[in-house]
Scaffold this active site. Structure first.
Site, PDB file in Angstrom:
ATOM      1  N   GLU A 172      37.061  52.224  40.638  1.00  0.00           N
ATOM      2  CA  GLU A 172      36.581  53.203  41.622  1.00  0.00           C
ATOM      3  C   GLU A 172      37.195  54.592  41.480  1.00  0.00           C
ATOM      4  O   GLU A 172      37.947  55.052  42.357  1.00  0.00           O
ATOM      5  CB  GLU A 172      36.839  52.685  43.041  1.00  0.00           C
ATOM      6  CG  GLU A 172      36.122  51.397  43.356  1.00  0.00           C
ATOM      7  CD  GLU A 172      36.231  51.000  44.831  1.00  0.00           C
ATOM      8  OE1 GLU A 172      37.056  51.585  45.546  1.00  0.00           O
ATOM      9  OE2 GLU A 172      35.483  50.115  45.256  1.00  0.00           O
ATOM     10  N   GLU A 360      33.496  43.603  43.296  1.00  0.00           N
ATOM     11  CA  GLU A 360      34.168  43.488  44.603  1.00  0.00           C
ATOM     12  C   GLU A 360      33.132  43.450  45.708  1.00  0.00           C
ATOM     13  O   GLU A 360      32.182  44.242  45.695  1.00  0.00           O
ATOM     14  CB  GLU A 360      35.087  44.698  44.896  1.00  0.00           C
ATOM     15  CG  GLU A 360      36.387  44.722  44.188  1.00  0.00           C
ATOM     16  CD  GLU A 360      37.265  45.907  44.600  1.00  0.00           C
ATOM     17  OE1 GLU A 360      37.081  46.462  45.697  1.00  0.00           O
ATOM     18  OE2 GLU A 360      38.138  46.273  43.792  1.00  0.00           O
TER      19      GLU A 360
HETATM   20  C1  FCB Z   1      38.100  48.909  47.362  1.00  0.00           C
HETATM   21  C2  FCB Z   1      39.335  48.834  46.476  1.00  0.00           C
HETATM   22  C3  FCB Z   1      40.165  47.602  46.707  1.00  0.00           C
HETATM   23  C4  FCB Z   1      40.254  47.237  48.162  1.00  0.00           C
HETATM   24  C5  FCB Z   1      38.891  47.205  48.792  1.00  0.00           C
HETATM   25  C6  FCB Z   1      38.886  46.813  50.245  1.00  0.00           C
HETATM   26  O1  FCB Z   1      37.715  50.226  47.507  1.00  0.00           O
HETATM   27  O2  FCB Z   1      38.952  48.851  45.136  1.00  0.00           O
HETATM   28  O3  FCB Z   1      41.416  47.805  46.111  1.00  0.00           O
HETATM   29  O4  FCB Z   1      41.110  48.081  48.799  1.00  0.00           O
HETATM   30  O5  FCB Z   1      38.266  48.445  48.660  1.00  0.00           O
END
Ligand code: FCB
Length: 450
Positions: A172, A360
């Site tokens: 990210e 994620e």
């Molecule tokens: C994302 C991050 C991860 C975590 C989640 C909730 O943006 O990559 O490390 O903090 O959010």
């Protein structure tokens, strides 16, 4: 959810990669053990008032020492893939120069233990924890970071490339540049476009260069990078709100993937991005192209946007989720499962991305423990509903080939400290005792076809 409740992991096909994700700084602890150098997060958390409750990540989940136990839980839950990150300052404590053999040995042990347990390691090279020594030289605002990063990537590729089949260059970049170098709410806590723009451009270059290094050192591996994204909708159908939503979309969702694909920065939609040109050298247009084997799509929520005269540069503001819905998480993020479907479709529509993985997705809710069990029904429903939307995208031909839950254990959630709990496994902060939550049991059953 009607028929979707019957959804099985096997419906996604045998090749679909199911997993769980984590990050070094959020879990490892052992922040100066065995020769590790401080990272920008170690320094940032020392500053009073920067982190909720003044929490820090010095111990976190003590994953550094407890990884065999956590990997056993992953095994027990029948999760075949584990995504984690390497801490740059554990491997090269000063950011450049001398390599720390104990750091390399640690990741050898971690990777080997994964393989012994039949878990495929998916490795992120940069999940926000820049060595502090490099921040003192300007961090991501200094163009030299591209070569510092390249050296670090080469060391990792050479050492671990024989066992790691999936790499993610960065996690990210929009978040670590936006929150860390524009808003100042994440490490290293710098603000303003004078920091943000060089950090953006150098991250884009470093991501592309990192991918090139990995691909030449590990020709059989899959090399990608992960991108934060949220579905963006205008608050009303007015021309003003629609244009504002379009600018926010360009900034939050397109700023990093498009230059990596050879499309350049989305300057047409956000004219202030022309200022990036100041940091560009001849030949950079080509150097920005990353040639990724996959994009990691990371989605949690959607944002509603309205026009605002008072917000500099973008003239847009996000409408607080709390004001428009009750269905929000502990992060104040709206629970909105179709968001992940739309983001997958959006990334799928780009020419030049061979594959997508959801690297994620997950949710922070208040957990209550009764008689040694954590009944986190809301997290189970969140995961079920988002996974159903991934399935919908896949059925429509979207090239999504994996899904990773964020995250295994409750951990250090950056500026929010330990308050929001994202884990499918509870960690007692006093004893470090792990308790698999109902969501963990559910995910395990889902993956086992029970
Ligand atoms: C994302 C991050 C991860 C975590 C989640 C909730 O943006 O990559 O490390 O903090 O959010």
């Amino acid at each position: 959810m009607g028929g979707e409740e019957q959804l099985q992991a096997s419906s996604f096909g045998e090749k679909f990669s199911w997993g769980v994700s984590s990050a070094a700084c959020q879990t490892e602890g052992a922040y100066l053990d065995d020769g590790k150098g401080p990272s920008i997060w170690d320094t940032f958390t020392d500053r009073k008032g920067k982190i909720c409750n003044n929490d820090h990540a010095r111990v976190a989940c003590n994953f550094y020492h407890l990884y065999p136990e956590d990997l056993s839980i992953i095994r027990q839950l029948n999760i075949p893939n584990f995504r984690f990150s390497l801490a740059w300052s554990r491997i090269i404590p000063g950011g450049t120069g001398a390599v720390n053999p104990m750091g390399l040995d640690y990741y050898d042990r971690l990777i080997d233990n994964c393989l012994e347990k039949g878990i495929d390691p998916w490795v992120t090279l940069y999940h926000w924890d820049l060595p502090q020594a490099l921040e003192l030289k300007g961090g991501w605002t200094n163009r030299d970071v591209v070569s510092w990063f390249s050296d670090y990537v080469s060391v990792c590729a050479k050492r671990f490339g024989d066992r790691v089949g999936h790499w993610m260059v960065m996690n990210e970049p929009m978040v670590f540049t936006g929150a860390g170098y524009f808003l100042g709410v994440h490490a290293p806590g710098r603000r303003g476009v004078r920091n943000f723009f060089p950090a953006v451009h150098h991250s884009v270059l470093a991501m592309a260069e990192g991918a090139r290094i990995l691909k030449s050192a590990c020709p059989d591996a899959e090399v990608g990078s992960t991108f934060s994204c949220s579905m963006i909708e205008p608050q009303t159908t007015s021309r003003w709100d629609t244009a504002a939503a379009n600018r926010v979309d360009a900034l939050l969702n397109r700023l990093f993937i498009e230059p990596a694909l050879g499309m350049g920065y989305p300057v047409k939609d956000v004219p202030v991005l022309r200022k990036l040109e100041k940091y560009m050298l001849p030949g950079d247009d080509q150097k920005m192209i990353a040639n990724l084997d996959f994009a990691g799509v990371q989605n949690y929520t959607r944002e509603i946007v309205s026009f605002s005269l008072f917000t500099p540069y973008v003239h847009a503001r996000l409408v607080d989720a709390k004001r428009r819905t009750k269905d929000i998480t502990e992060m104040n993020w709206e629970v909105y499962p179709p968001s992940i479907y739309h983001m997958l479709k959006k990334f799928d529509a780009y020419p030049g991305i061979p594959k997508l993985y959801v690297t994620e997705n997950g949710a922070a809710f208040k957990d209550v423990e009764t008689a040694g069990r954590v009944h986190d029904e809301r997290r189970i429903n969140y995961l079920k509903d988002y996974i159903a939307q991934v399935f919908k995208a896949k059925q429509e031909g979207c090239k999504v080939e994996g899904y990773f839950v964020w995250t295994l254990t409750d951990n250090f959630e950056w500026a929010e400290g330990y308050r929001p709990k994202f884990g499918i496994v509870k960690v007692d902060p006093e004893t470090q005792r792990r308790t698999v939550k109902d969501s963990g049991r559910w995910y395990g059953d889902f993956l086992s076809g029970r």
